[in-house]
Scaffold this motif. Sequence first.
Motif, mmCIF file in Angstrom:
data_model
loop_
_atom_site.group_PDB
_atom_site.id
_atom_site.type_symbol
_atom_site.label_atom_id
_atom_site.label_comp_id
_atom_site.label_asym_id
_atom_site.label_seq_id
_atom_site.Cartn_x
_atom_site.Cartn_y
_atom_site.Cartn_z
ATOM 1 N N VAL A 224 21.162 1.351 -8.484
ATOM 2 C CA VAL A 224 19.901 1.752 -8.677
ATOM 3 C C VAL A 224 19.879 3.054 -9.190
ATOM 4 O O VAL A 224 20.451 3.953 -9.074
ATOM 5 C CB VAL A 224 18.917 1.374 -7.451
ATOM 6 C CG1 VAL A 224 18.941 0.052 -7.065
ATOM 7 C CG2 VAL A 224 19.443 2.319 -6.195
ATOM 8 N N LYS A 226 16.517 6.215 -9.217
ATOM 9 C CA LYS A 226 15.262 6.432 -8.449
ATOM 10 C C LYS A 226 14.099 6.531 -9.669
ATOM 11 O O LYS A 226 14.254 6.899 -11.001
ATOM 12 C CB LYS A 226 15.286 7.813 -8.100
ATOM 13 C CG LYS A 226 15.843 7.880 -6.857
ATOM 14 C CD LYS A 226 15.845 9.054 -5.927
ATOM 15 C CE LYS A 226 16.556 9.097 -4.737
ATOM 16 N NZ LYS A 226 17.679 10.055 -4.317
ATOM 17 N N HIS A 233 9.738 -4.902 -8.898
ATOM 18 C CA HIS A 233 10.743 -5.909 -8.501
ATOM 19 C C HIS A 233 10.942 -5.253 -6.905
ATOM 20 O O HIS A 233 10.992 -5.957 -6.048
ATOM 21 C CB HIS A 233 11.886 -6.187 -8.986
ATOM 22 C CG HIS A 233 12.813 -7.037 -8.300
ATOM 23 N ND1 HIS A 233 14.019 -6.309 -7.315
ATOM 24 C CD2 HIS A 233 13.049 -8.494 -8.231
ATOM 25 C CE1 HIS A 233 14.726 -7.541 -6.982
ATOM 26 N NE2 HIS A 233 14.013 -8.880 -7.406
ATOM 27 N N SER A 234 11.491 -4.204 -6.935
ATOM 28 C CA SER A 234 12.004 -3.572 -5.336
ATOM 29 C C SER A 234 10.906 -3.164 -4.618
ATOM 30 O O SER A 234 11.097 -3.160 -3.351
ATOM 31 C CB SER A 234 13.074 -2.274 -5.576
ATOM 32 O OG SER A 234 12.169 -1.269 -6.041
ATOM 33 N N ASN A 235 9.735 -2.975 -5.118
ATOM 34 C CA ASN A 235 8.581 -2.512 -4.305
ATOM 35 C C ASN A 235 8.646 -1.382 -3.729
ATOM 36 O O ASN A 235 8.110 -0.692 -2.566
ATOM 37 C CB ASN A 235 8.313 -3.698 -2.924
ATOM 38 C CG ASN A 235 7.035 -3.557 -2.667
ATOM 39 O OD1 ASN A 235 5.834 -3.014 -3.451
ATOM 40 N ND2 ASN A 235 6.517 -3.734 -1.455
ATOM 41 N N VAL A 236 9.919 -0.601 -4.214
ATOM 42 C CA VAL A 236 10.136 0.959 -3.768
ATOM 43 C C VAL A 236 10.372 1.831 -5.091
ATOM 44 O O VAL A 236 10.646 1.116 -6.081
ATOM 45 C CB VAL A 236 11.223 1.049 -2.776
ATOM 46 C CG1 VAL A 236 10.615 0.300 -1.428
ATOM 47 C CG2 VAL A 236 12.611 0.483 -3.408
ATOM 48 N N ASN A 238 12.849 2.700 -6.725
ATOM 49 C CA ASN A 238 14.171 2.282 -7.108
ATOM 50 C C ASN A 238 14.438 1.109 -8.275
ATOM 51 O O ASN A 238 13.715 0.221 -7.967
ATOM 52 C CB ASN A 238 15.214 1.823 -6.132
ATOM 53 C CG ASN A 238 15.688 2.998 -5.366
ATOM 54 O OD1 ASN A 238 15.834 4.054 -5.858
ATOM 55 N ND2 ASN A 238 15.872 2.785 -4.049
#
Lengths: 255, 300
Positions: A224, A226, A233-236, A238
Amino acid sequence: MKISETGKVVSQKEITKGIFDLVISTKIAELSKPGQFVMVYPKDGTTILPRPISIAEVTSGAIRLVYRVVGKGTNEFSGLKAGDAVRLLGSVGNGFPLEKAVGKRAVLMGGGIGVPPILELSKELLASSKIAVLGYRDNDLFLKEDFDKYIEVKVATEGGSAGTRGNVLDVLRAEHIECDVIYACGPMPMLRAIKKYAEEKNIEAFISLEERMACGVGACLGCVVKTKEKDHHSNVNNARICTEGPVFDAREVEI
Amino acid sequence: MNTEVKIAGVSFKNPVTVASGTFGSGMEYSEFVDLNRLGAVTTKGVSNVPWTGNDTPRVCEVYGGMLNAIGLQNPGIEVFKNRDIPFLNKFDTKIIVNVCGKTVEDYLEVVEKLADEPVDMLEINVSCPNVKEGAIAFGQNADALFNITNQIKKIAKQPVVMKLSPNVTRISEMAIAAESAGADAISLINTITGMKIDINRRTFALANKTGGMSGPAIKPVAVRMVYECANAVKIPIIGMGGISNYEDAIEFIMAGATMVSVGAANFVNPNTTIEVIEGIENFMREKNVSDINDLRGCVR
């Protein structure tokens, strides 16, 4: 689209010390776009993970991989000979956004082993003008002759033994090259400098990132980067380099 | 020929699933693998809120295996419920949802939110550090394991599988703690904590310094632990750790596992699960085994 299949080696040669030029006949050729890569699987069972290698060029029914031997996996690949079977998964990743160059002055930058991934881009990119700026350590200018066939080429070398002394951005300054969009692949310090340059000049830059990978399909979350905004997709913050990348808008990643 | 197995009343068409974290929620591998053929899909661990995970490098290769320190990056239970469960429900396979947390309350929140969801089983990752109790993993202390199992069982609507950590002195004690707290099954082994040093850069290969080892090199340890647990408890076992082919899978079954999970081998070959399923069927035909359940625990 990605497929998993066994390709057949057409040819392999060492083009300069430690850098190999491997052509593999595979259906993946028809699926690939500039800036995408393939996962190449070693045969030695102690070396379990596939290696991500960028596609340097696509010819009819075959892909050309130009890679540096850096460890056990690539060392094994360097021994592949014409006719050998090689397991592949590809083509992987998003590739360079060709549409971003339409009507614009594009500069394509490659540094070191980041030179091969922009070869196919040099062929296919349709821009109002395009120049390739290649950064090398010394005057061993591998692949330069291939680029010469498709695009105007400028060179930078660390010691100044060929082209401009310095890095790829030094070439832009020395030659007063103005551009609207940059496409780049190379070591992280080079990509960081390009991100900064593009932000200062307020131009777009699309950079191809590298990271240790395991699966190559977006499942393991090993590779990943940042991101500035939350990734869909990741919902964070990354993004997966193998799936959302490897090419990112430089403004969107924290490198 | 019967390949169907049962755990806590749930039937699986065959004993093959995937190890949590190696297969996402199935979506990525569905390009290569017909998910309908799997006994179950075990999902990547999901927590109550999104987790960012560790810095990179998160993975590295070691001899015959790999280390990972992803840090359980996941989108959180809400996105998981809205995106991943509906995706998996399109397939004729069972769904085992892996749950992770930092406190008992975190786990309970996820388990509660899954109560009315169409999923078949819960697998609880107890290898996460318990942040309220000195960051020792829940699965590394028999009392903590008993406690979390017990609390989860009180509210869970689906059968609960406790996934044991191999990083303990005696894994059978952990199996007994889980069983006595009411776990419906156990799964093992999670990864073995390891480290790799990059001698050229004079630093750790992983940003997290340590990582969990998986891959073929850990298989003998995993088989031994499955065997020990099978002798210590009566609840079913999902065995995993370095399974790359059908022979490996059958070893685990003979050691006492009801089901088996393919983990790192998905990275080595995306089609491993299917090859394991077909390999088990061929083995049964060749050896005149009419029911897979007859192989379980046949070595004593």
